[in-house]
Design an enzyme around this catalytic site. Structure first.
Site, mmCIF file in Angstrom:
data_model
loop_
_atom_site.group_PDB
_atom_site.id
_atom_site.type_symbol
_atom_site.label_atom_id
_atom_site.label_comp_id
_atom_site.label_asym_id
_atom_site.label_seq_id
_atom_site.Cartn_x
_atom_site.Cartn_y
_atom_site.Cartn_z
ATOM 1 N N GLU A 127 0.701 -1.233 -0.083
ATOM 2 C CA GLU A 127 -0.109 0.265 -0.184
ATOM 3 C C GLU A 127 0.857 1.397 0.025
ATOM 4 O OE1 GLU A 127 -3.485 0.144 0.184
ATOM 5 O OE2 GLU A 127 -3.411 -1.788 -0.415
ATOM 6 N N GLU A 143 -1.637 9.542 0.099
ATOM 7 C CA GLU A 143 -1.803 9.500 -1.381
ATOM 8 C C GLU A 143 -1.601 10.738 -1.978
ATOM 9 O OE1 GLU A 143 -5.521 8.095 -4.328
ATOM 10 O OE2 GLU A 143 -5.764 8.322 -2.261
#
Length: 270
Positions: free
Chosen positions: A94, A116
């Site tokens: 991730e 992100e």
């Protein structure tokens, strides 16, 4: 008579000692994954090339794990190590900063990102009235598990003691909370999905729907829980293979086998 009494006392003592030994809790996670081993897993997380440089220290992981005493503390020694390896492998994918020709290989570059970089939206599900979005806030991926969407930030914050809807950015600003959100996601059942923890420690009991969907226990089912809608049911998916690559490296360092069903290519997503 004296000898028989002595034998009786010894027998009782042996039973008490045996019970005490059986009841003795497992050693803490820090005894299974030392700082040296943790740093070996994440060889490059503190490189200048990683945007999350210095954000994911070993002690924050250990402190966060103390809030989830069953994590890495359930089952035999091999099971405990395998669960820790599976968790760290998933969060490594991730947050990976690796590439095919990266120094030390692509699977030595986990925990390179804390949020992100280019979110495609603010990840607000406006139809979810239980966990309503707060104006101006983004629920983009943050932390080791890249926690996303208001319906995850809300319950994670409630469980961990912070306002996930009004202050979601704390997940990218506090390393202990960041690790806690990842562990919360790992340990929490969200029906029809089981918890990742239950899958890895052998507590998963498939339903009829699971059986018909070929959702068999193993590391692949964990991937299905985390991101099955995008990655599972697809033969030789590169993202799934990346998750597996991290897991194989970590289990090798732990000196345990990976167990069966590494991918979810033949599984129907939840």
């Amino acid at each position: 008579m004296a000898s028989s009494v002595l034998l009786t006392l010894l027998f009782i003592s042996s039973i008490a000692f045996g019970a005490e030994a059986r009841a003795k809790p497992n050693k803490p996670i820090s005894s299974l994954i030392t700082k040296t081993l943790f740093d070996t897993f994440f060889l490059h997380k503190d490189d200048t090339a990683c945007p999350a440089k210095d954000f994911y220290p070993y002690h924050s992981f250990i402190i966060a794990s103390e809030s989830f005493p069953a994590f890495g503390n359930t089952g035999c020694l091999a099971t405990r190590k395998r669960e820790i390896a599976a968790f760290l492998a998933q969060i490594s994918h991730e947050t990976t900063g690796g590439w095919p020709t990266a120094p030390d290989g692509p699977f030595a570059w986990g925990l390179c990102f804390k949020e992100e970089i280019n979110p495609q939206s603010n990840y607000c599900d406006s139809t979810n009235t239980q966990w309503p979005c707060y104006p101006g806030k983004s629920y983009k991926g943050r932390g080791p598990i890249q926690l996303s969407w208001n319906y995850n930030y809300g319950p994670a914050g409630k469980a961990l003691g912070f306002d996930g809807l009004k202050k979601p950015e704390i997940v990218a600003n506090n390393s202990v909370i960041a690790f806690k959100t990842a562990l919360w996601f790992w340990m929490t059942e969200r029906k029809p999905k089981p918890s990742c923890h239950d899958v890895m420690v052998g507590k998963y009991v498939p339903t009829e729907a699971d059986l018909s969907a070929n959702r068999t226990a193993g590391y692949g089912l964990v991937t299905n829980i985390i991101n099955g809608g995008l990655e599972c049911g697809i033969p030789n998916d590169a993202r799934v293979n990346d998750r597996i690559g991290f897991f194989e490296r970590y289990t090798k360092l732990f000196k345990v086998d990976t167990g069966p069903n590494l991918d979810c290519a033949t599984q129907t997503p939840f």
